[in-house]
Design an enzyme around this catalytic site. Structure first.
Site, PDB file in Angstrom:
ATOM      1  N   TYR A  14      76.936  55.574 -35.813  1.00 44.73           N
ATOM      2  CA  TYR A  14      76.099  56.372 -36.713  1.00 44.73           C
ATOM      3  C   TYR A  14      74.789  56.686 -35.993  1.00 44.73           C
ATOM      4  O   TYR A  14      74.231  55.840 -35.300  1.00 44.73           O
ATOM      5  CB  TYR A  14      75.792  55.590 -37.987  1.00 44.73           C
ATOM      6  N   HIS A  71      90.476  61.346 -39.565  1.00 47.48           N
ATOM      7  CA  HIS A  71      89.227  60.579 -39.650  1.00 47.48           C
ATOM      8  C   HIS A  71      88.745  60.560 -41.105  1.00 47.48           C
ATOM      9  O   HIS A  71      88.932  61.536 -41.840  1.00 47.48           O
ATOM     10  CB  HIS A  71      88.181  61.229 -38.742  1.00 47.48           C
ATOM     11  N   ASP A 109      81.832  57.591 -32.406  1.00 39.54           N
ATOM     12  CA  ASP A 109      80.607  57.049 -31.824  1.00 39.54           C
ATOM     13  C   ASP A 109      79.754  56.478 -32.943  1.00 39.54           C
ATOM     14  O   ASP A 109      80.042  56.699 -34.125  1.00 39.54           O
ATOM     15  CB  ASP A 109      79.864  58.089 -30.977  1.00 39.54           C
ATOM     16  N   PHE A 169      81.955  52.037 -38.193  1.00 42.40           N
ATOM     17  CA  PHE A 169      81.955  52.365 -39.622  1.00 42.40           C
ATOM     18  C   PHE A 169      81.045  51.471 -40.461  1.00 42.40           C
ATOM     19  O   PHE A 169      80.877  51.707 -41.653  1.00 42.40           O
ATOM     20  CB  PHE A 169      83.380  52.349 -40.213  1.00 42.40           C
TER      21      PHE A 169
END
Length: 222
Positions: A69, A189, A67, A80
């Site tokens: 930031y 991740h 999801d 990202f």
């Protein structure tokens, strides 16, 4: 809700989603959150930024995050990525570290990944919104169904696509990638909590470019 503001090629591909009950429920949820003075990221005009920056015909690589930031000034609708001038989040620092180890590329100072998006790297999160300072706060509100439909639509592309799935939420969508001409790359991740469990050393950036070149396509300038 057919007046959704999304890039035209994506609007056509996903047109059936906008009339689904879940999508109306999602829109209602977001309106209610704003009415309750909740701070939502990214801002409304950037929720579908990934779709605008990388129209459907242009997608060659998909990087799937979780999801957005949830810190102030960070999310701008690309997984990202952060805007110019914003400090690099830990996950992105680790992504840059892996690129340097994999390809020998010196990391840029900016965390703005729009330059990737413009080359056909679709930077998608499984959820497209989040409440300030509350990770996963918009989980199970409907976004997952919308991004499921997005992955299914990309699976239909005749041109080969590289799907990069980092972490369990991203890898849960692997079942929608059934066309054998696509390439699926999976790893942990890049978060500091999990990067040492197989993200570092995954070499997804060189593997992506190797595959693209084999298909007669231009490699990505990471």
């Amino acid at each position: 809700m057919t007046d959704i503001k999304i890039e035209d090629t994506w609007k056509e591909v996903l047109k059936n989603e906008f009339s689904q009950p879940y999508f109306d429920g999602l829109a209602m949820f977001l309106k209610q959150e704003k009415a309750n003075k909740k701070i939502i990221y990214p801002k409304g005009s950037e929720i579908f930024n990934a779709y605008y920056q990388t129209p459907y015909p242009n997608v060659r690589v998909v990087i799937l995050g979780q999801d957005p930031y949830h810190g102030e000034g960070q999310a701008h609708g690309l997984a990202f990525s952060v805007n110019d001038g914003v400090a690099l989040p830990p996950s992105l620092k680790n992504i840059y570290k892996e690129i340097q180890d994999d390809l020998g590329i010196e990391p840029p100072k900016s965390g703005n990944l729009t330059r990737w998006a413009k080359q056909g790297v679709f930077l998608l999160n499984t959820c497209l919104t989040v409440e300030k300072d509350k990770a996963f706060s918009h989980k199970d509100k409907g976004w997952e169904k919308f991004t499921d439909a997005t992955i299914k639509a990309l699976n239909e592309k005749k041109e080969p696509v590289v799907f990069i799935l980092w972490g369990k939420p991203a890898q849960s969508k692997e079942k929608f990638i059934t066309n054998p001409h696509h390439l699926v790359l999976k790893a942990a991740h890049p978060s500091p909590l999990s990067a040492n469990n197989g993200f570092f050393g995954c070499k997804h950036f060189s593997k992506t470019n190797q595959f693209l070149v084999q298909q007669g396509l231009t490699p990505i300038e990471w």
